[in-house]
Scaffold this motif. Sequence first.
Motif, PDB file in Angstrom:
ATOM      1  N   GLY A 196      88.715   8.937 -20.256  1.00 46.98           N
ATOM      2  CA  GLY A 196      88.423   8.347 -21.240  1.00 46.98           C
ATOM      3  C   GLY A 196      87.629   7.312 -21.299  1.00 46.98           C
ATOM      4  N   GLU A 197      87.022   7.025 -20.284  1.00 48.07           N
ATOM      5  CA  GLU A 197      86.442   5.572 -20.063  1.00 48.07           C
ATOM      6  C   GLU A 197      84.898   5.870 -20.781  1.00 48.07           C
ATOM      7  N   VAL A 210      80.582   5.226 -24.838  1.00 53.41           N
ATOM      8  CA  VAL A 210      79.937   5.215 -25.801  1.00 53.41           C
ATOM      9  C   VAL A 210      80.209   4.556 -27.226  1.00 53.41           C
ATOM     10  N   ARG A 211      81.356   4.359 -27.485  1.00 56.96           N
ATOM     11  CA  ARG A 211      81.598   3.606 -28.676  1.00 56.96           C
ATOM     12  C   ARG A 211      80.899   2.086 -28.451  1.00 56.96           C
ATOM     13  N   LYS A 212      81.053   1.464 -27.361  1.00 59.42           N
ATOM     14  CA  LYS A 212      80.555   0.275 -27.091  1.00 59.42           C
ATOM     15  C   LYS A 212      78.797   0.244 -27.199  1.00 59.42           C
ATOM     16  N   LEU A 265      75.332  -2.078 -29.448  1.00 60.90           N
ATOM     17  CA  LEU A 265      74.115  -2.567 -28.835  1.00 60.90           C
ATOM     18  C   LEU A 265      73.005  -2.410 -29.480  1.00 60.90           C
ATOM     19  N   PRO A 266      72.042  -3.499 -29.651  1.00 61.45           N
ATOM     20  CA  PRO A 266      70.791  -3.470 -30.279  1.00 61.45           C
ATOM     21  C   PRO A 266      70.030  -2.541 -29.424  1.00 61.45           C
ATOM     22  N   ARG A 289      67.614  -0.736 -22.218  1.00 61.11           N
ATOM     23  CA  ARG A 289      67.667  -1.191 -20.794  1.00 61.11           C
ATOM     24  C   ARG A 289      68.729  -0.893 -20.116  1.00 61.11           C
ATOM     25  N   LEU A 290      69.954  -0.649 -20.680  1.00 62.58           N
ATOM     26  CA  LEU A 290      71.087   0.003 -20.158  1.00 62.58           C
ATOM     27  C   LEU A 290      70.742   1.360 -19.727  1.00 62.58           C
TER      28      LEU A 290
END
Length: 145
Positions: A109-110, A115-117, A121-122, A128-129
Amino acid sequence: MSAMAATDGNPGDVVSGPERTQLADLIRDRRSELRESLDTFAAKAVDPDTGTRVTRGWIYRLETGQKVTPPVYEELVALAAAARLSVERLQDAAGAQFHGVEPLRSGTGEAVAYVRKLDQLPPDQRERLLRLIDSMVAPQTGDGQ
């Protein structure tokens, strides 16, 4: 009264096909786990912010594979309150059942949480991630990357 609560088998109702029963299965199984009658469950199916209710009849039709109108967000919140589950889980199940949208699956479930987090993000931080992840795990060939 919501569109879902007001619908009782009208010709414009949407049919949840037999091959897509994710929301129906989730609600039926959860109600069974909670050991609640249909009446008790339906009485708790109220969005605490808007007061939107989901009727006993709609829940019954959903669980038994009859014609139902796809729920709107407030109705999913009401169902989530009754089922004591996250609204996101119900959104995933409803999307799969009514629109054929398969939710991201992960054994832990991680991945879903990440993905939701990520969506928060901008764009520059997402890029960058992605570069950081690619430096740690090379993209697989043939997956469009």
